[in-house]
Write an enzyme that holds these catalytic residues in place. Structure first.
Site, PDB file in Angstrom:
ATOM      1  N   CYS A  78       0.954  -1.226   0.240  1.00 41.02           N
ATOM      2  CA  CYS A  78       0.253   0.366  -0.032  1.00 41.02           C
ATOM      3  C   CYS A  78       0.698   1.205   0.228  1.00 41.02           C
ATOM      4  O   CYS A  78       1.175   1.823  -1.418  1.00 41.02           O
ATOM      5  CB  CYS A  78      -1.115  -0.105   0.705  1.00 41.02           C
ATOM      6  SG  CYS A  78      -2.647   1.680   0.630  1.00 41.02           S
ATOM      7  N   TYR A  79       0.951   2.217   0.817  1.00 38.39           N
ATOM      8  CA  TYR A  79       2.286   3.205   1.464  1.00 38.39           C
ATOM      9  C   TYR A  79       3.080   2.427   1.039  1.00 38.39           C
ATOM     10  O   TYR A  79       3.772   3.581   0.516  1.00 38.39           O
ATOM     11  CB  TYR A  79       1.593   4.016   2.451  1.00 38.39           C
ATOM     12  CG  TYR A  79       2.588   4.979   2.435  1.00 38.39           C
ATOM     13  CD1 TYR A  79       2.909   6.110   2.306  1.00 38.39           C
ATOM     14  CD2 TYR A  79       4.111   4.107   3.265  1.00 38.39           C
ATOM     15  CE1 TYR A  79       3.945   6.753   2.590  1.00 38.39           C
ATOM     16  CE2 TYR A  79       4.912   5.933   3.669  1.00 38.39           C
ATOM     17  CZ  TYR A  79       4.675   6.737   2.968  1.00 38.39           C
ATOM     18  OH  TYR A  79       5.373   7.788   3.488  1.00 38.39           O
ATOM     19  N   HIS A 164      -3.814  -5.742   0.259  1.00 36.96           N
ATOM     20  CA  HIS A 164      -2.955  -5.890   2.018  1.00 36.96           C
ATOM     21  C   HIS A 164      -3.185  -7.836   1.628  1.00 36.96           C
ATOM     22  O   HIS A 164      -4.299  -8.163   2.169  1.00 36.96           O
ATOM     23  CB  HIS A 164      -4.175  -5.193   3.480  1.00 36.96           C
ATOM     24  CG  HIS A 164      -3.748  -3.643   3.250  1.00 36.96           C
ATOM     25  ND1 HIS A 164      -2.918  -3.278   3.953  1.00 36.96           N
ATOM     26  CD2 HIS A 164      -4.697  -3.363   2.364  1.00 36.96           C
ATOM     27  CE1 HIS A 164      -2.947  -1.902   4.189  1.00 36.96           C
ATOM     28  NE2 HIS A 164      -3.483  -1.962   3.050  1.00 36.96           N
ATOM     29  N   GLU A 166      -2.010  -9.569   4.371  1.00 34.77           N
ATOM     30  CA  GLU A 166      -2.307  -9.481   5.975  1.00 34.77           C
ATOM     31  C   GLU A 166      -3.464 -10.231   6.088  1.00 34.77           C
ATOM     32  O   GLU A 166      -3.588 -11.022   6.823  1.00 34.77           O
ATOM     33  CB  GLU A 166      -1.078  -8.879   6.374  1.00 34.77           C
ATOM     34  CG  GLU A 166      -2.112  -7.524   6.172  1.00 34.77           C
ATOM     35  CD  GLU A 166      -2.208  -6.692   5.221  1.00 34.77           C
ATOM     36  OE1 GLU A 166      -1.196  -7.420   4.390  1.00 34.77           O
ATOM     37  OE2 GLU A 166      -1.552  -5.273   5.719  1.00 34.77           O
ATOM     38  N   ASP A 221      -4.555 -17.388  28.915  1.00 34.67           N
ATOM     39  CA  ASP A 221      -3.940 -16.901  28.548  1.00 34.67           C
ATOM     40  C   ASP A 221      -3.523 -16.672  30.126  1.00 34.67           C
ATOM     41  O   ASP A 221      -2.231 -16.563  30.175  1.00 34.67           O
ATOM     42  CB  ASP A 221      -4.709 -15.320  27.991  1.00 34.67           C
ATOM     43  CG  ASP A 221      -5.695 -15.776  27.422  1.00 34.67           C
ATOM     44  OD1 ASP A 221      -5.621 -16.724  26.211  1.00 34.67           O
ATOM     45  OD2 ASP A 221      -6.524 -15.606  26.844  1.00 34.67           O
ATOM     46  N   LYS A 363      -4.658 -16.016  20.448  1.00 33.57           N
ATOM     47  CA  LYS A 363      -4.232 -16.953  20.882  1.00 33.57           C
ATOM     48  C   LYS A 363      -4.020 -18.666  20.350  1.00 33.57           C
ATOM     49  O   LYS A 363      -3.444 -18.881  21.341  1.00 33.57           O
ATOM     50  CB  LYS A 363      -6.428 -17.057  21.426  1.00 33.57           C
ATOM     51  CG  LYS A 363      -6.430 -18.030  21.769  1.00 33.57           C
ATOM     52  CD  LYS A 363      -7.495 -17.599  23.282  1.00 33.57           C
ATOM     53  CE  LYS A 363      -7.874 -17.933  24.087  1.00 33.57           C
ATOM     54  NZ  LYS A 363      -8.347 -17.246  25.331  1.00 33.57           N
TER      55      LYS A 363
END
Ligand code: XMP
Length: 507
Positions: A78-79, A164, A166, A221, A363
């Protein structure tokens, strides 16, 4: 390593995670990091992230002088792509309107797209566009709206993508990233074991010889964090587990067992009396939640006060990356770590520094660490359980008798799910005790027992959820077992509402 230069995109952390998923080590550095700083990471490739800035702004962040002259393979996203195009002598223009959302690549070609024949959906979010390529560069993908959706440099190892890769809205984006790593010759031997070693080193560096307090809930967690801290700093950590009397059958014992490696560092506070009397006569769900939250803070504050007097400076929390994104709203920028923090309702005079080692983990990454740290399987793969516990699974007033009934029924449901190998196939399961009673017949006698709801859902993000299609034979067995072994329950019903419009919990 892969060095990710951050230009402020809300997805930068996600890029880092994807690279780790591809088993390559990645570090994020500020977009303006000096050449020396970057060299210190011995990069095999650079990724320039997206960001809110425009290459037209004189003060927009950009790579430090020399960074793009080292021969390192580069992927600009992108940028990042726009910057590459401009830097190497191409042209970027305001597109006039923003291309935002899912877009199909109508054309794509070359090694960056190897293995990706056919239509490709990618996520777009930009308003500037590359209109002229640097000398020798090629267009390797286009969308309907944007003729320059990806570009390749003549070196065959430097690329720009306007989309993107990702994000989850780019279902095959991972393949693009993997192809880039392959073309760049990045070594891919990164494992959870490395993550573990890094976390331990970070904790030691940060905490020094000071002491850490941690609240454990019995969830994956905080339990994993407890084991991690024990590994990193031994008995300079105290883990406080508050038994609020609203836990499931055997849950406290299970947590104590799992955290046995902590030895004396685990402090179990028995507070069920305090919670139950605070809840007496209360029927409103939100009221119940507030009361449990308030009492928890009271108990925890007592412990924290004692420990703070003993020189405990840090409060560790199992905050995960999705929590960070969620609380940040629009992006990472606003979520900058506040280092001196008055935490979670603790009073002003109790100041702890916040330690959040899982801040950049998801997670499933925590579960991998849990495996390495020896957290027992039942806790490692445990469904989420709400903080207010069974208080919000008993509709209406919470009494010791009802807790006892619900615990037995819930245990039958959950252990049957495990016996039938269904536990891991649903995201969350619960038994709900309603205040409703209904007429039945037991032997020759009329009976009058509670209606129990069973709930099981599949979901990815818990924001929406679908009711789980559990086998009828399974539900039949569970209903028979529950009514036989828990005579106070007269009827068992299965909840077939999805979220929305229902929520996962009943209160
Ligand atoms: P709902 O019922 O809103 O639940 O669909 C979504 C997820 O959040 C959990 N949940 C809670 N967790 N305190 C918590 O810590 C709460 O008050 C609470 N209420 C709901 C719920 O179990 C599900 O995983």
């Amino acid at each position: 390593s892969v060095v990710i230069l951050d230009y402020g995109s809300q997805y930068t952390r996600l890029i880092a995670r994807r690279i780790r998923e591809l088993r390559a080590y990645s570090v994020i550095l500020p977009g303006t990091a000096s050449l020396e700083r970057i060299q210190a990471e011995r990069p095999q490739a650079l990724i320039l992230s997206g960001g809110p800035a425009s290459v037209f702004e004189p003060n927009s962040p950009r790579p430090a002088p020399g960074v793009l002259e080292q021969g390192w393979p580069v992927l600009g996203i992108c940028y990042g792509m726009q910057y590459l195009a401009q830097y190497f002598g191409g042209r970027v223009e305001r597109a006039g309107r923003r291309e935002y959302g899912k877009a199909n690549l109508v054309h794509h070609t070359g090694p960056l797209f190897a293995g990706l024949e056919g239509e490709l959906q990618m996520w777009m979010s930009h308003s500037d566009a590359v209109t002229e390529l640097p000398p020798g560069w090629q267009v390797i993908a286009s969308t309907e709206e944007n003729p320059v959706a990806a570009i390749a440099a003549p070196d065959g190892r430097t690329f720009g993508v306007q989309f993107h890769p990702e994000v989850v809205h780019s279902p095959k984006g991972m393949q693009v990233l993997e192809n880039f790593l392959e073309l760049a010759g990045v070594v891919r031997d990164w494992t959870a074991q490395h993550t573990l070693e890094h976390l331990i080193a970070d904790i030691r560096a940060k905490v020094g010889d000071e002491k850490v307090l941690l609240a454990v809930s019995g969830g994956v967690d905080s339990s994993t964090l407890a084991l991690l801290l024990a590994r990193a700093i031994g008995d300079r950590m105290t883990a406080v587990f508050v038994d609020h009397g609203l836990l499931r059958l055997g849950e406290r014992q299970e947590v104590e067992q799992a955290l046995r490696p902590l030895g004396k560092a685990l402090r179990v506070v028995e507070a069920s009396g305090q919670f139950l009397s605070a809840l007496r006569g209360v029927t409103d769900p939100e009221q119940k939640r507030k009361i449990v939250g308030r009492e928890f803070i009271r108990v925890f504050e007592r412990e924290a006060r004692q420990l703070s007097a003993q020189g405990y400076r840090w409060l560790a929390q199992g905050t995960l990356y999705p929590d960070v994104i969620e609380s940040a709203g629009s992006g990472e920028g606003s979520a900058n770590i506040k280092s001196h923090h008055n935490v979670g309702g603790l009073p002003e005079d109790l100041q702890f520094e916040l330690l959040e080692p899982f801040r950049y983990l998801f997670k499933d990454e925590v579960r991998e660490l849990a495996l390495l740290l020896g957290l027992p399987e039942p806790i490692r793969m445990r469904h989420p359980f709400p903080g207010p516990g069974l208080a919000i699974r008993i509709l209406g007033e919470v009494t010791p008798q009802k807790l006892e009934i619900l615990r037995r029924a819930d245990d039958i449901f959950i252990s049957s799910l495990r016996d039938w190998n269904l536990y891991d196939q649903v995201s969350q399961a619960a038994a709900i005790l309603t205040p409703m009673q209904s007429v039945g017949v037991v032997g020759d006698e009329r009976s009058y027992g509670y209606v129990l709801g069973l709930r099981a859902v599949s979901t990815v993000d818990f924001m929406t959820a679908d009711w789980a299609r559990l086998p009828l034979e399974f539900l039949d067995e569970v209903a028979r077992k529950i009514t036989r072994q828990v005579p106070e329950i007269g009827r068992v019903v299965y909840d077939i509402t999805s979220k929305p419009p229902a929520t996962i919990e009943w209160e």
